[in-house]
Design an enzyme around this catalytic site. Structure first.
Site, PDB file in Angstrom:
ATOM      1  N   THR A   1       7.886   2.552   0.356  1.00  0.00           N
ATOM      2  CA  THR A   1       6.497   2.202   0.627  1.00  0.00           C
ATOM      3  C   THR A   1       6.227   2.242   2.109  1.00  0.00           C
ATOM      4  O   THR A   1       7.106   2.035   2.921  1.00  0.00           O
ATOM      5  CB  THR A   1       6.179   0.795   0.139  1.00  0.00           C
ATOM      6  OG1 THR A   1       4.820   0.521   0.432  1.00  0.00           O
ATOM      7  CG2 THR A   1       7.052  -0.232   0.839  1.00  0.00           C
TER       8      THR A   1
ATOM      9  N   LYS B   1       0.864  -1.173   0.000  1.00  0.00           N
ATOM     10  CA  LYS B   1       0.000   0.000   0.000  1.00  0.00           C
ATOM     11  C   LYS B   1       0.899   1.221   0.000  1.00  0.00           C
ATOM     12  O   LYS B   1       2.069   1.165   0.422  1.00  0.00           O
ATOM     13  CB  LYS B   1      -0.951  -0.023   1.187  1.00  0.00           C
ATOM     14  CG  LYS B   1      -0.319  -0.137   2.544  1.00  0.00           C
ATOM     15  CD  LYS B   1      -0.005   1.180   3.166  1.00  0.00           C
ATOM     16  CE  LYS B   1      -1.237   2.036   3.173  1.00  0.00           C
ATOM     17  NZ  LYS B   1      -0.868   3.432   3.464  1.00  0.00           N
TER      18      LYS B   1
END
Lengths: 404, 404
Positions: A186, A175
């Protein structure tokens, strides 16, 4: 691969459930569980302020324990939460250990969401119980959805490689969206594989991959408190143990891992908060990979470059300007610059001298959803590529009222 | 001081004219001229890509020539313009030398505006002739207006100090708005004084001042190709020559200079592109000034902090996060944080442990046009302050179509 969920990898189950951490009954708690113990590698945020789950996981990884499950919540980052936050992270792991009947210290924890708020542990507790019951070999899609925050879509990738006659599967989910910048671009990524691979070789592979994938993404220049990439390997592919990073078998594995991580990293930039365009910055002709990377990331981080692409304005001077303040001793009169998409390549600067812009071709290139700048430094043979997105009105919308 | 124009300083004249570099007949060429030769000090951008006028001025300053005039255009930065750009910058100086009958090399040049376009020299030539004719002892206001690009208002400041019985006047003007970040935070600033001061002392004073004023401002994290601060001293105040940086007379001068530069630097942040709020980041309890500065600037540069303030959202976790990735080895469990305005101070974090937010008080503080965060690192006694503005929809508007 179609439907590239993490549960494609033999021996892994997953689930995603809703326990009230996010509004509107959205999935907000994910679980990944292996049928048996896995070798684990991980990389964490370089932010000095590390969230409680990061501190917890670092202890587990450093101790070298086999790992068998990962529990992940969205909606609350459990960062800047003091002693209570640490107790809550440990409690998440312990509850999962209890429900799944695992050895203690076999569970890793990840959290993402608002910083500075305590986890509502009653909801989390109910969610963990529910997620343990929901584990399945087709639960990868739900898990990928449950870790989203401002992401507009789940991010998954998978590939298969042949290693000495055995098929090895590598898959991952991540995500992104906001607070995205190196080191550890990330916020959260979980990668799983059925490769048989030694622990230090696995960590080597992960570091080499992250350096050229997740660490080459930026959305807004803010390095999160929670950034974590995990890689679990359960050995079920029964390939001869990967133990030599110079072997061709290792190279097969490493290339597959690079493919999966590249797809996930690019997905983060494509789905950056408010993004309308995906931007690739390729720097060539550098004296070293490190210098190429530094220049590429400086350009990719520039608010002015990102707003110009949003406005479809060929304001290439901002690209050269951002290269100039990157800290790399570039020579301005050796710089050459192109603006490109899949169909066209427009030469803008040749060894420091600008061409007059062909505005029609520039407009056509910038009208596309994917735009690239290629900058040659004229100083060597190394290159690096960074990915980002444009800076839009929607980015401001998303972030002006994130907490409320 | 009321009407703090640079022409307040005895012995300086100025003008601002319109020569067609900007649209709509706006003022776009400024000239500052001294009645006699001045001692000059300067600081320039640290960007490796330096605009032609920066390269030109650096030669003049390094040679140590007295300076008697500065010609400044807006609308075109004359940056990334190759050999022709260098010829154009030199030509601007020569034309001014000719019109004013000055020694060659007595004129400095500054440019600001779009990068990568050549100057329309016919217009510039007509503008310089016109500006030379328009020079006057009341022309400071026009000059300050003529150097604006996306600035919404002119930026001027002045003060007077007593040095051994003589009144010394210090005044300055600058422009900012976008591509604003250290080192050399402002794109262009011109400071003038009638102090009698030795050249190396003048340069020392300028460097010490810029480090704590212009270099503590950020709007968007992009360090420009054209950043220049000039300081001219004509000696007309007839104070005993300032030649010792440890003297009390020097301290009087340095404090006055700091006042003028602080007012100008804050004006740049207040008028940052699209700004709706002025944000002060004060870092205390640091082990060194350098560390305090690094943390303050990291927070002031965070898009996430800036959008949260725009949205009046007390998302203070972003402040702590930005301190964490600043590169300074802070100790998270020693951090204390307050959010403040003129009327209230809300305690958010005490030595790493968060308080529950009083949302009503937080909203009241954030509703004001000036907001401050005060972060104590708990590691020493040094402090530093940085200034920035919020990141708004209007910032994206301004920068998506700047060139067009």
């Amino acid at each position: 691969m179609t439907n590239p969920h993490i549960t494609l990898v033999p021996g892994f189950r997953a689930s995603g459930v809703a326990c009230g951490l996010k509004k509107g009954n959205e999935l907000d708690l994910a679980l990944i569980a292996a049928d048996g113990p896995c070798t684990a590698a991980a990389m964490f945020t370089t932010n000095r302020v590390r969230a409680a789950p990061v501190l917890y996981d670092q202890c587990i990884i450093q101790a070298g324990h086999p790992v068998q499950a990962v529990v992940i919540n969205s909606g609350c980052a459990n960062a800047c939460t003091g002693e209570q936050g640490l107790r809550d992270a440990r409690r998440m792991a312990e509850m999962t250990v209890d429900h799944l009947g695992l050895p203690s210290e076999a569970v890793l924890v990840m959290s993402t969401g608002v910083i500075g708020q305590l986890l509502p542990m009653e909801k989390v507790s109910a969610g963990i119980e529910q997620a343990c019951q929901a584990l399945s070999h087709s639960g990868g899609a739900d898990a990928a959805r449950a870790i989203m925050t401002t992401d507009t879509r789940p991010k998954e990738a998978a590939t298969q490689v042949e290693i000495e006659g055995r098929t090895v599967t590598i898959a991952g989910m991540c995500k992104g969206a906001g607070m995205i910048h190196p080191d550890m671009a990330t916020m959260l990524a979980a990668l799983v594989t059925d490769a048989a691979i030694e622990r230090d070789v696995l960590q080597h592979a992960l570091q080499a991959t992250v350096e050229r994938t997740f660490n080459m993404v930026t959305v807004d220049g803010d390095t999160s408190t929670n950034d974590t990439v995990l890689l679990l390997a359960n050995g079920q592919a029964r390939n001869p143990m990967l133990s030599d990073v110079t072997s061709s078998a290792y190279r097969e594995f490493a290339n597959g891992l690079l493919d999966v991580a590249t797809a996930l990293a690019q997905a983060i930039a494509r789905d950056g908060e408010g993004a309308s365009k995906f931007i690739t910055i390729q720097v060539t002709g550098a004296a070293s990979w490190g210098e190429a990377k530094q220049v590429a990331k400086s350009i990719a981080s520039s608010n002015l470059v990102k707003t110009a692409v949003y406005g479809e304005d060929a304001n290439w001077g901002r690209v050269v300007c951002a290269a100039g303040y990157s800290g790399v001793p570039i020579e301005p009169d050796r710089l050459s610059l192109w603006m490109e998409n899949r169909l066209d390549s427009l030469y803008l600067v040749k060894r420091g001298e600008p061409f007059e812009i062909d505005e029609a071709r520039a407009s056509a290139i910038l009208a596309e959803a994917e735009v690239a700048f290629r900058l040659d430094l004229g100083s060597g043979r190394e290159s690096a590529t960074a990915w980002t997105c444009d800076l839009t009105h929607a980015y401001v919308d998303v972030n002006a009222h994130y907490r409320t």
